[in-house]
Structure formats: structure tokens, C-alpha cells
Enzyme design. Sequence first.
Site, PDB file in Angstrom:
ATOM      1  N   HIS A 125     -31.505  72.572 -11.487  1.00  0.00           N
ATOM      2  CA  HIS A 125     -31.953  71.848 -10.285  1.00  0.00           C
ATOM      3  C   HIS A 125     -31.014  70.696  -9.903  1.00  0.00           C
ATOM      4  CE1 HIS A 125     -35.570  74.149 -10.127  1.00  0.00           C
ATOM      5  NE2 HIS A 125     -36.065  73.661 -11.244  1.00  0.00           N
ATOM      6  N   ASP A 162     -35.727  81.922 -13.899  1.00  0.00           N
ATOM      7  CA  ASP A 162     -36.692  80.837 -13.989  1.00  0.00           C
ATOM      8  C   ASP A 162     -37.696  80.957 -12.838  1.00  0.00           C
ATOM      9  OD1 ASP A 162     -36.657  77.759 -15.318  1.00  0.00           O
ATOM     10  OD2 ASP A 162     -37.558  77.851 -13.320  1.00  0.00           O
ATOM     11  N   HIS A 164     -38.814  78.662 -10.953  1.00  0.00           N
ATOM     12  CA  HIS A 164     -38.429  77.791  -9.859  1.00  0.00           C
ATOM     13  C   HIS A 164     -37.034  78.170  -9.353  1.00  0.00           C
ATOM     14  CE1 HIS A 164     -41.316  75.315 -12.226  1.00  0.00           C
ATOM     15  NE2 HIS A 164     -41.777  75.046 -11.012  1.00  0.00           N
ATOM     16  N   ASP A 246     -40.655  79.948 -17.634  1.00  0.00           N
ATOM     17  CA  ASP A 246     -41.866  79.436 -17.006  1.00  0.00           C
ATOM     18  C   ASP A 246     -42.489  80.409 -16.010  1.00  0.00           C
ATOM     19  OD1 ASP A 246     -39.581  79.009 -15.522  1.00  0.00           O
ATOM     20  OD2 ASP A 246     -39.942  76.883 -15.155  1.00  0.00           O
TER      21      ASP A 246
END
Length: 311
Positions: A125, A162, A164, A246
Site C-alpha cells: 500500500h 491480498d 486489498h 486476508d
Amino acid sequence: MSTAFYTDPACLNHATPEGHPEQVARLVSILAALEHRDFAGLDRRQAPLAEVAELLRCHPQDYIDRIRAAEPDAGNHQLDADTWMSPGSWDAALAGVGAVTAALDAVMAGEARNAFAAIRPPGHHAETATPMGFCLFGTVAIAAKRALDHHRLSRVAVLDFDVHHGNGTQDLLWNEPRALFVSSHQFPLWPGTGRAEETGPHGTILNVPLAPGTRGPDFRDAWERQVFPRVDAFKPELILISAGFDAHIDDPLAQLALTEDDFIWITHRLCDLADAHAGGRVVSALEGGYNLDALAASTAAHIRVLMERGA
């Protein structure tokens, strides 16, 4: 050959406030899972601290200086709503970059067929000059740049599963025609980026949004239909993985519904692509995963496949 495994005790010294999901216990749980006899053959290596020159592959000097200066002498310092630093965070971040770049170098030197970096804080990120989502530096994007510019590869694929969107990696590789970046992720979900129409100026960005509640069969179908043909056409000479766990059904921060079997499947399929185009070269780095039991089991399953394929 074997699977090289890189980590560093410095990654345990990056402390977040009590109750924060990106906690020291994440890495502790993974290391405990790897004490099982199944992992006796894992080639465990100490990660070096990265030189600032490696960070400069993706981040400007003033941003690097700002992050270093933000490390507190005690307690925690908040960089944004989700991202914190503590005493030890700077070395933890350098160890994360050092682990992934050392893993890359080992695979490129033929010392290992593939490698995994167990690191925190995560990296996907972190944008060019913005820390976000628990991340300080774009670890996997930095490794991609090193592969291209230091090891002189022509094409590198960065594949991110992931839950996200890897907005930081997308930002850091947006203008890089030699890197294919693929992210599958729940959408809508923080950080709000990762729409299918975000393809980059060179057509080397592929986003695969997944609806909340997506289960393994639909996840696998999306990768089979949308991702694998693109990777085959790109013919990468190295595959880098942003391995976030996740998307697991038990994770508290999102609503996808994958299991360890899905992570086993995608690890095998990415190794298939590496066998076809990259001499089997795969470097994987830990990103998210916030249910400790699911994270430990999923990471162990991922590494077990890497060991099987690297033997």
C-alpha cells in the site's frame, strides 16, 4: 535446490498500538507454524538491512528522510489513520526490503529455485511518497525494479492476491512497461482503488475486482480466465508474489471466503507459470492476514508448496 526463507528479528520490533490488526503476533504465529517437522528442509537465512539506495528505486529521498525522522524514541507515532511507527520501525522496514531483495538475489544466482520473505510491516500500500495501510515502503515493487535494473531482466510479473488492492505497487510500477502488475481483491473495499479500467499507460496493470462473499471456485475461475492468459502472453522472466492471506474466510478485515486449499491452488498455478516462462523463479513476500490462526496455516501451506516445487 531448496526454498530460501528470509526473515529478521528486526521485523518483531515494529510495534503498533494495542488492538491494531498489524501486530507483532502475526509474525510470531507464522514462525511458530514453521517449527513443524514438515519445514525441516527450509533454507532459513538472515535478512540483511537494505541500503537506502534500494529504497530510491521507488521512493524519493525526501520521503525516505521523512519516514526515518518519524520514528519515535518511545511509544508510537501515527502517520495516518492506520499506519504507525515505533522505536525499531525503521530497521524493520529496512529488514523487509532487505529480505525481499536478498531473496531475489538468491533466486537469480541459482542458490534457490524460489524464496519467501516473512516480513512486517507489509509493503503493497505504500505509494511513491505516501505511507498507507500499515505500509512504509513498497517492498515488492522495489524488488521488481532491482530485478529489472540490477539483474537486467526484460519482463517481471508482480502478482498480488491480498484481499486489498495493491494500490502502492500499482502506483510505483504505473509507468514501468517492463513490469506486469496483477491484483485480485475485494471491491468495494479500502483503499477504494483497483477498478478493472485502471490499466496503466502501457496496459501492464490488470485489476480483478471480486465481490464480497466470493468463494474459492469463483476466485479460481477469475484467475484462470483473466490472469493466467495475460501472464502467459507477457512471458515474465521472474514472478514476484504479494502474498496476502486476508482473503481467508476467517479474516476480520474483509469478506472474501477463501481457504487454505485456495492458497495451495494459486501457489501451484503461479509456480506453473514460473516453470513455463521463468525457469521456476518465484519470490514471494508476506503482505496481509489478520486472523492469527488462518494466517499461520495459510502461510505454512503456501511455503509448503514452494518447498515442494523448489525441490
